[in-house]
Design an enzyme around this catalytic site. Sequence first.
Site, PDB file in Angstrom:
ATOM      1  N   THR A 180       1.777  -4.204   4.272  1.00  0.00           N
ATOM      2  CA  THR A 180       1.702  -4.422   5.723  1.00  0.00           C
ATOM      3  C   THR A 180       1.133  -5.791   6.104  1.00  0.00           C
ATOM      4  O   THR A 180       1.319  -6.237   7.226  1.00  0.00           O
ATOM      5  CB  THR A 180       0.849  -3.329   6.397  1.00  0.00           C
ATOM      6  N   TYR A 233      -8.427   0.646  -3.093  1.00  0.00           N
ATOM      7  CA  TYR A 233      -7.345   1.156  -3.938  1.00  0.00           C
ATOM      8  C   TYR A 233      -6.579  -0.043  -4.474  1.00  0.00           C
ATOM      9  O   TYR A 233      -6.839  -1.180  -4.079  1.00  0.00           O
ATOM     10  CB  TYR A 233      -6.399   2.056  -3.109  1.00  0.00           C
ATOM     11  N   THR A 242       0.819  -1.213   0.000  1.00  0.00           N
ATOM     12  CA  THR A 242       0.000   0.000   0.000  1.00  0.00           C
ATOM     13  C   THR A 242       0.851   1.261   0.000  1.00  0.00           C
ATOM     14  O   THR A 242       0.423   2.303  -0.510  1.00  0.00           O
ATOM     15  CB  THR A 242      -0.947  -0.032   1.228  1.00  0.00           C
ATOM     16  N   LYS A 254       0.911  -6.919  12.819  1.00  0.00           N
ATOM     17  CA  LYS A 254      -0.244  -6.125  12.403  1.00  0.00           C
ATOM     18  C   LYS A 254      -1.420  -6.551  13.277  1.00  0.00           C
ATOM     19  O   LYS A 254      -1.817  -7.719  13.274  1.00  0.00           O
ATOM     20  CB  LYS A 254      -0.556  -6.371  10.925  1.00  0.00           C
TER      21      LYS A 254
HETATM   22  N1  LIG Z   1      -1.601  -1.934   3.866  1.00  0.00           N
HETATM   23  C1  LIG Z   1      -1.113  -2.837   3.005  1.00  0.00           C
HETATM   24  O1  LIG Z   1       0.022  -2.707   2.612  1.00  0.00           O
HETATM   25  C2  LIG Z   1      -1.998  -3.978   2.621  1.00  0.00           C
HETATM   26  C3  LIG Z   1      -1.694  -4.652   1.324  1.00  0.00           C
HETATM   27  N2  LIG Z   1      -2.683  -5.666   1.064  1.00  0.00           N
HETATM   28  C4  LIG Z   1      -0.324  -5.343   1.329  1.00  0.00           C
HETATM   29  O2  LIG Z   1       0.026  -6.001   2.270  1.00  0.00           O
HETATM   30  O3  LIG Z   1       0.381  -5.241   0.361  1.00  0.00           O
END
Ligand SMILES: NC(=O)C[C@H](N)C(=O)O
Length: 331
Positions: A95, A29, A15, A168
């Site tokens: 994340t 997104y 993200t 997380k």
């Molecule tokens: N906040 C994020 O980065 C979530 C995303 N789905 C990822 O882990 O790439």
Amino acid sequence: QAALPNVVILATGGTIAGAGASAVNSATYSAAKVPVDKLIAGLPELSKVANVRGEQVFQVASESLTNDNLMILAKRVSALSKQADVDGIVITHGTDTLEETAYFLTLTVHTTKPIIVVGSMRPGTALSADGALNLFDAVNVAASKDAAGKGVLVTMNDEIQTARDVAKTVNIKTEAFKSQWGPLGMIVEGKNYWFRAPVKRHTMQSEFDIDTITALPAVEIVYGYQSVPSTAIDAFAKSGVKAIVHAGTGNGSVADRIVPVLQKVRSDGAIVVRSSRVPDGFVIRNAEQPDDKYDWVVAHDLRPQKARILTMVALTKTNDTKELQRIFWEY
Ligand SMILES: NC(=O)C[C@H](N)C(=O)O
């Protein structure tokens, strides 16, 4: 600029490289869209802190990362850490599995140079996007002498967390990354404030070294819940899994009908690691289940996804359950 430290940003997607259709899209997104050079160009403040250059290692959402990705990334981090013209390394990452990569790196990369893994909860296109400050903080910590020798770190939401402990814990807030043992410190306006240091083995004190690891064994996770059947365990066992991490209930408790299935897994040669689906606390050996009798390993305070990482890494060195249990206490 000769006076500034040199920091390399290895970008993997997530993200922090995401983009949404409008500024109100904080949750809807596409991840992994913006190339690393654009991320760096969008943060001119970085050039006052370090000489920063970027490498695009992958461009994926972190839920799709694989063991092969982990190996490629860790080998690149290791190679860069040996270069005299590199003082610190930042890895931008999704994340969702950030804690798995960060833990893998702290177990396997031998360096005292700062390695920081960072992500964001909102894409850069969103109102109150958190990626810019998280990345600024990551580069600041990577450029700091006082971050050396502390193992791989994670900078999210102004906090400096240790790769081993952080997870997380919320999927919709910017204060998503927590550790039950607390952050190591905070970053405010580019300055680090330290309050504690990790005691578990990592990086330079680790007996594992990514430079000598050529493959990772299959280690899978099965979840405990009411009425759980043995279908998943049976399938993993049939597929030739080398270890099963059981994400048990409570203090790693195991349903009575699952116990003999896991005993068979062990007697057929695979390792059984008893962990818990409960986010905090830790699993106590021989409480809930007789681990000595069954020759099972307990995951200490590692969540199932981190117990899986440590089991894969440990199995590159030993199959001995006493040794594996020692490793779980020490890392
Ligand atoms: N906040 C994020 O980065 C979530 C995303 N789905 C990822 O882990 O790439």
